[in-house]
Design a protein around this motif. Structure first.
Motif, short mmCIF file in Angstrom:
data_model
loop_
_atom_site.label_atom_id
_atom_site.label_comp_id
_atom_site.label_asym_id
_atom_site.label_seq_id
_atom_site.Cartn_x
_atom_site.Cartn_y
_atom_site.Cartn_z
N THR A 69 60.55 -4.97 79.38
CA THR A 69 60.28 -4.46 80.71
C THR A 69 58.85 -4.81 81.09
O THR A 69 58.03 -5.16 80.24
N ILE A 70 58.54 -4.68 82.36
CA ILE A 70 57.19 -5.01 82.82
C ILE A 70 56.16 -4.10 82.14
O ILE A 70 55.09 -4.55 81.75
N GLY A 71 56.51 -2.84 81.97
CA GLY A 71 55.60 -1.91 81.29
C GLY A 71 55.34 -2.31 79.84
O GLY A 71 54.21 -2.24 79.37
N GLU A 72 56.40 -2.73 79.14
CA GLU A 72 56.24 -3.17 77.76
C GLU A 72 55.42 -4.44 77.68
O GLU A 72 54.59 -4.61 76.78
N GLN A 73 55.64 -5.37 78.64
CA GLN A 73 54.85 -6.60 78.66
C GLN A 73 53.37 -6.29 78.88
O GLN A 73 52.51 -6.88 78.24
#
Length: 98
Positions: A56-60
């Motif tokens: 996800t964008i948050g994980e990236q």
């Protein structure tokens, strides 16, 4: 050219094949299969294609911040990060202001 005649078992059929033959069957570059084999991967790990964009964008973003932090910590130990401290220590030895 890497040596691709290592024999491995096909994860699906169990048939014993060379790394180059295994790579050809699954449409993966022989060098990729060889490097995975040399890094200790076996079975499905030899032929599984990595999932791209599965984070996800948050994980990236979290991963990017961790990588950046790790790079900064490594850079702090390099010679270029220390000269000012050494210059300050040298001025104290020469009787400079403290």
């Amino acid at each position: 050219m890497p040596k691709l005649d290592h024999l491995v078992n096909d994860p699906y059929s169990g048939e014993e094949l060379s790394l180059s033959k295994l790579a050809a069957i699954y449409g993966i570059a022989a060098g990729t299969v060889y490097s995975r084999y040399m890094s200790g991967k076996r079975g499905m790990d030899l032929i599984t294609k990595p999932k791209r964009g599965s984070l996800t964008i948050g994980e990236q973003e979290r991963q990017r911040r961790e990588d950046l932090s790790r790079c900064i910590d490594l850079a702090k130990g390099t010679a270029l990060a220390r000269p000012l401290k050494h210059i300050a220590d040298a001025s104290k030895m020469l009787g400079g202001s403290q």
